[in-house]
Scaffold this motif. Structure first.
Motif, PDB file in Angstrom:
ATOM      1  N   ASP A  68       0.814  -1.213   0.000  1.00 42.96           N
ATOM      2  CA  ASP A  68       0.000   0.000   0.000  1.00 42.96           C
ATOM      3  C   ASP A  68       0.847   1.262   0.000  1.00 42.96           C
ATOM      4  OD1 ASP A  68       0.996  -0.126   2.548  1.00 42.96           O
ATOM      5  OD2 ASP A  68      -0.903   0.376   3.540  1.00 42.96           O
ATOM      6  N   ALA A  69       2.162   1.113  -0.096  1.00 36.83           N
ATOM      7  CA  ALA A  69       3.058   2.269  -0.101  1.00 36.83           C
ATOM      8  C   ALA A  69       4.319   1.934  -0.885  1.00 36.83           C
ATOM      9  CB  ALA A  69       3.412   2.675   1.329  1.00 36.83           C
ATOM     10  N   LEU A  70       5.040   2.969  -1.293  1.00 44.20           N
ATOM     11  CA  LEU A  70       6.362   2.809  -1.897  1.00 44.20           C
ATOM     12  C   LEU A  70       7.384   3.435  -0.956  1.00 44.20           C
ATOM     13  CD1 LEU A  70       5.812   3.669  -5.686  1.00 44.20           C
ATOM     14  CD2 LEU A  70       5.873   1.419  -4.598  1.00 44.20           C
ATOM     15  N   GLY A  84      10.303  10.396 -14.434  1.00 39.39           N
ATOM     16  CA  GLY A  84       9.602   9.117 -14.381  1.00 39.39           C
ATOM     17  C   GLY A  84      10.531   7.921 -14.329  1.00 39.39           C
ATOM     18  N   ASP A  85      11.771   8.128 -13.893  1.00 38.13           N
ATOM     19  CA  ASP A  85      12.722   7.020 -13.797  1.00 38.13           C
ATOM     20  C   ASP A  85      12.413   6.108 -12.613  1.00 38.13           C
ATOM     21  OD1 ASP A  85      14.063   7.978 -15.996  1.00 38.13           O
ATOM     22  OD2 ASP A  85      15.534   9.110 -14.827  1.00 38.13           O
ATOM     23  N   VAL A  86      11.611   6.609 -11.673  1.00 37.55           N
ATOM     24  CA  VAL A  86      11.175   5.791 -10.542  1.00 37.55           C
ATOM     25  C   VAL A  86       9.655   5.765 -10.535  1.00 37.55           C
ATOM     26  CG1 VAL A  86      13.226   6.242  -9.150  1.00 37.55           C
ATOM     27  CG2 VAL A  86      11.259   7.769  -8.957  1.00 37.55           C
ATOM     28  N   ALA A  87       9.088   4.702  -9.975  1.00 35.54           N
ATOM     29  CA  ALA A  87       7.633   4.590  -9.897  1.00 35.54           C
ATOM     30  C   ALA A  87       7.067   5.718  -9.046  1.00 35.54           C
ATOM     31  CB  ALA A  87       7.252   3.238  -9.298  1.00 35.54           C
ATOM     32  N   ASP A  88       5.875   6.174  -9.414  1.00 36.56           N
ATOM     33  CA  ASP A  88       5.200   7.261  -8.693  1.00 36.56           C
ATOM     34  C   ASP A  88       4.064   6.672  -7.869  1.00 36.56           C
ATOM     35  OD1 ASP A  88       3.891   9.619  -7.863  1.00 36.56           O
ATOM     36  OD2 ASP A  88       4.455  10.660  -9.704  1.00 36.56           O
ATOM     37  N   ALA A  89       4.117   6.886  -6.551  1.00 32.03           N
ATOM     38  CA  ALA A  89       3.067   6.366  -5.666  1.00 32.03           C
ATOM     39  C   ALA A  89       1.757   7.112  -5.843  1.00 32.03           C
ATOM     40  CB  ALA A  89       3.516   6.460  -4.208  1.00 32.03           C
ATOM     41  N   THR A  90       1.779   8.189  -6.596  1.00 35.78           N
ATOM     42  CA  THR A  90       0.609   9.047  -6.791  1.00 35.78           C
ATOM     43  C   THR A  90       0.259   9.110  -8.273  1.00 35.78           C
ATOM     44  OG1 THR A  90       1.812  11.113  -7.212  1.00 35.78           O
ATOM     45  CG2 THR A  90       1.538  10.446  -4.897  1.00 35.78           C
ATOM     46  N   PRO A  91      -0.873   9.726  -8.605  1.00 33.70           N
ATOM     47  CA  PRO A  91      -1.213   9.893 -10.030  1.00 33.70           C
ATOM     48  C   PRO A  91      -0.397  11.008 -10.708  1.00 33.70           C
ATOM     49  CG  PRO A  91      -3.190   9.835  -8.653  1.00 33.70           C
ATOM     50  CD  PRO A  91      -2.024  10.037  -7.732  1.00 33.70           C
ATOM     51  N   GLY A  92       0.923  10.914 -10.603  1.00 36.17           N
ATOM     52  CA  GLY A  92       1.798  11.881 -11.264  1.00 36.17           C
ATOM     53  C   GLY A  92       2.166  13.093 -10.437  1.00 36.17           C
ATOM     54  N   TRP A  93       1.768  13.132  -9.186  1.00 37.55           N
ATOM     55  CA  TRP A  93       2.018  14.324  -8.372  1.00 37.55           C
ATOM     56  C   TRP A  93       3.493  14.494  -8.033  1.00 37.55           C
ATOM     57  CZ3 TRP A  93      -2.130  12.615  -4.300  1.00 37.55           C
ATOM     58  CH2 TRP A  93      -3.387  12.578  -4.923  1.00 37.55           C
ATOM     59  N   LEU A  94       4.190  13.401  -7.748  1.00 37.67           N
ATOM     60  CA  LEU A  94       5.596  13.515  -7.370  1.00 37.67           C
ATOM     61  C   LEU A  94       6.428  14.095  -8.514  1.00 37.67           C
ATOM     62  CD1 LEU A  94       6.188  10.173  -5.416  1.00 37.67           C
ATOM     63  CD2 LEU A  94       5.428  12.393  -4.538  1.00 37.67           C
ATOM     64  N   ALA A  95       6.115  13.667  -9.740  1.00 41.26           N
ATOM     65  CA  ALA A  95       6.836  14.207 -10.895  1.00 41.26           C
ATOM     66  C   ALA A  95       6.582  15.704 -11.037  1.00 41.26           C
ATOM     67  CB  ALA A  95       6.402  13.478 -12.163  1.00 41.26           C
ATOM     68  N   PRO A 163      22.804  12.698  16.223  1.00 45.11           N
ATOM     69  CA  PRO A 163      24.155  12.469  15.690  1.00 45.11           C
ATOM     70  C   PRO A 163      24.366  11.010  15.306  1.00 45.11           C
ATOM     71  CG  PRO A 163      24.250  13.869  17.633  1.00 45.11           C
ATOM     72  CD  PRO A 163      22.822  13.406  17.515  1.00 45.11           C
ATOM     73  N   GLY A 164      24.945  10.800  14.139  1.00 47.70           N
ATOM     74  CA  GLY A 164      25.219   9.455  13.670  1.00 47.70           C
ATOM     75  C   GLY A 164      24.079   8.804  12.916  1.00 47.70           C
ATOM     76  N   GLU A 165      22.896   9.462  12.847  1.00 48.95           N
ATOM     77  CA  GLU A 165      21.760   8.889  12.137  1.00 48.95           C
ATOM     78  C   GLU A 165      21.756   9.305  10.671  1.00 48.95           C
ATOM     79  OE1 GLU A 165      18.235   8.019  15.310  1.00 48.95           O
ATOM     80  OE2 GLU A 165      18.307  10.039  14.477  1.00 48.95           O
ATOM     81  N   VAL A 166      21.178   8.432   9.854  1.00 49.88           N
ATOM     82  CA  VAL A 166      21.099   8.663   8.411  1.00 49.88           C
ATOM     83  C   VAL A 166      19.657   8.419   7.954  1.00 49.88           C
ATOM     84  CG1 VAL A 166      21.925   7.914   6.135  1.00 49.88           C
ATOM     85  CG2 VAL A 166      23.472   7.861   8.105  1.00 49.88           C
ATOM     86  N   ILE A 167      19.139   9.319   7.144  1.00 53.16           N
ATOM     87  CA  ILE A 167      17.857   9.055   6.492  1.00 53.16           C
ATOM     88  C   ILE A 167      18.090   7.996   5.424  1.00 53.16           C
ATOM     89  CG2 ILE A 167      15.957   9.999   5.109  1.00 53.16           C
ATOM     90  CD1 ILE A 167      16.581  12.736   6.264  1.00 53.16           C
ATOM     91  N   THR A 168      17.370   6.889   5.522  1.00 47.31           N
ATOM     92  CA  THR A 168      17.544   5.834   4.521  1.00 47.31           C
ATOM     93  C   THR A 168      16.412   5.803   3.507  1.00 47.31           C
ATOM     94  OG1 THR A 168      16.454   4.204   5.940  1.00 47.31           O
ATOM     95  CG2 THR A 168      18.856   4.397   6.101  1.00 47.31           C
ATOM     96  N   GLY A 169      15.217   6.290   3.880  1.00 40.71           N
ATOM     97  CA  GLY A 169      14.111   6.230   2.936  1.00 40.71           C
ATOM     98  C   GLY A 169      12.950   7.106   3.336  1.00 40.71           C
ATOM     99  N   ILE A 170      12.058   7.289   2.366  1.00 39.07           N
ATOM    100  CA  ILE A 170      10.821   8.054   2.560  1.00 39.07           C
ATOM    101  C   ILE A 170       9.684   7.178   2.082  1.00 39.07           C
ATOM    102  CG2 ILE A 170       9.505  10.105   1.898  1.00 39.07           C
ATOM    103  CD1 ILE A 170      13.305  10.096   1.606  1.00 39.07           C
ATOM    104  N   ARG A 171       8.761   6.893   2.982  1.00 38.13           N
ATOM    105  CA  ARG A 171       7.619   6.033   2.659  1.00 38.13           C
ATOM    106  C   ARG A 171       6.421   6.900   2.292  1.00 38.13           C
ATOM    107  NH1 ARG A 171       7.799   3.176   6.811  1.00 38.13           N
ATOM    108  NH2 ARG A 171       8.759   1.313   5.877  1.00 38.13           N
ATOM    109  N   ILE A 172       5.853   6.653   1.105  1.00 36.73           N
ATOM    110  CA  ILE A 172       4.717   7.422   0.619  1.00 36.73           C
ATOM    111  C   ILE A 172       3.586   6.465   0.260  1.00 36.73           C
ATOM    112  CG2 ILE A 172       3.903   9.079  -1.105  1.00 36.73           C
ATOM    113  CD1 ILE A 172       6.774  10.006  -1.453  1.00 36.73           C
ATOM    114  N   ALA A 173       2.440   6.685   0.872  1.00 44.63           N
ATOM    115  CA  ALA A 173       1.279   5.833   0.606  1.00 44.63           C
ATOM    116  C   ALA A 173       0.842   5.981  -0.851  1.00 44.63           C
ATOM    117  CB  ALA A 173       0.130   6.204   1.540  1.00 44.63           C
TER     118      ALA A 173
END
Length: 274
Positions: A68-70, A84-95, A163-173
């Motif tokens: 249900d999310a990417l 559009g090189d990556v899948a869009d979890a939305t109807p084109g909004w991310l692009a 300190p020492g933390e890294v963002i690894t990903g963003i989850r979008i429904a």
């Protein structure tokens, strides 16, 4: 000016980046495109002892379908969303969002995770991902954690990263074709930072309606009663007067106008220009 001296290392993975951050101490920084950090280095507003480059970390450049999310790797570039090189979890909004970020040269280098880590109140991803209800996945030395955007961005250029933390990903429904979206920002000319912005999400299938106001020198404001604002966008101005510190009337009017424009865009179910 030129940056102060620093050690540079290219991380091969998120775990590798965390190891190098630990070795670099509290003044080590992640380099994730450098479109915000680069100017700060040149002006010596930032003087890290170590720069850990994550732009080639393979596990930070993937997209994982979770049903249900990417889950988007933090080192995916703005241009990859735009093209559009990556899948869009939305109807084109991310692009469409990515297409409006600064200039193409910036989009070719800047990353979604880097933008969130910098947490500029005027940044497109900061306000739009808050409206989309996105989650930020963070890896630390001992454990991983996930924060909603409303908990991650804590103020102008301030996040919950330790300190020492890294963002690894963003989850979008994932959003279906019945969901509606509106985003509007005011800039004096193309490529400049927004003076005011607002994003509207209406997803009845998932039971979510959200209006978020950005570029307001604080963490994005999530309006409490979005349905009321959608019914009468003119109430946005008195709402903002109550929710923000004293601002000049012209500034408040500009943000209220951004809310009205975003509501109109969502009602018409079309992207509107900035």
């Amino acid at each position: 000016m030129k940056p102060a001296p620093f050690a540079y290392v290219a991380a091969a993975s998120a775990a590798d980046a965390r190891r190098h951050l630990g070795a670099g101490g509290v003044s080590a920084k992640i380099l994730a495109g450098g479109q915000s950090l680069g100017p700060m280095l040149n002006l010596r507003l930032a003087r890290p002892s170590h720069l850990v480059d994550v732009t080639r970390a393979g596990d930070l450049r993937t997209v994982t379908d979770e049903g249900d999310a990417l889950l988007y790797g933090a080192a995916i570039r703005h241009a990859e969303f735009e093209d559009g090189d990556v899948a869009d979890a939305t109807p084109g909004w991310l692009a469409a969002i990515a297409r409006g970020i600064a200039y193409r040269a910036v989009r070719n280098r800047g990353t979604i995770g880097g933008s969130l880590a910098h947490a500029d109140p005027a940044a497109d991803w900061v306000v739009t991902l808050t409206a989309l209800g996105a989650e930020v996945v963070i890896a630390g030395e001992n454990a991983a954690r996930t924060l909603p955007m409303t908990g991650f961005v804590q103020g102008p250029l301030a996040t919950a990263l330790e300190p020492g933390e890294v963002i690894t990903g963003i989850r979008i429904a994932k959003r279906g074709s019945s969901a509606r979206w509106g985003y509007w920002k005011f800039t004096q000319k193309a490529g400049e930072f927004a003076k005011a912005s607002a994003a509207v999400l209406i997803d009845l299938e998932r039971g979510e309606t959200r209006i978020v106001v950005g570029a307001i020198e604080r963490a994005p404001i999530v309006l409490d009663d979005p349905e009321a604002v959608l019914a009468d966008p003119d109430i946005a101005l008195p709402l903002l007067e109550r929710l923000t510190a004293p601002n000049p009337p012209a500034t408040l009017a500009l943000h209220a106008a951004a809310v009205r424009r975003a509501c109109l865009a969502a009602a018409k179910d079309e992207d509107m220009p900035s």
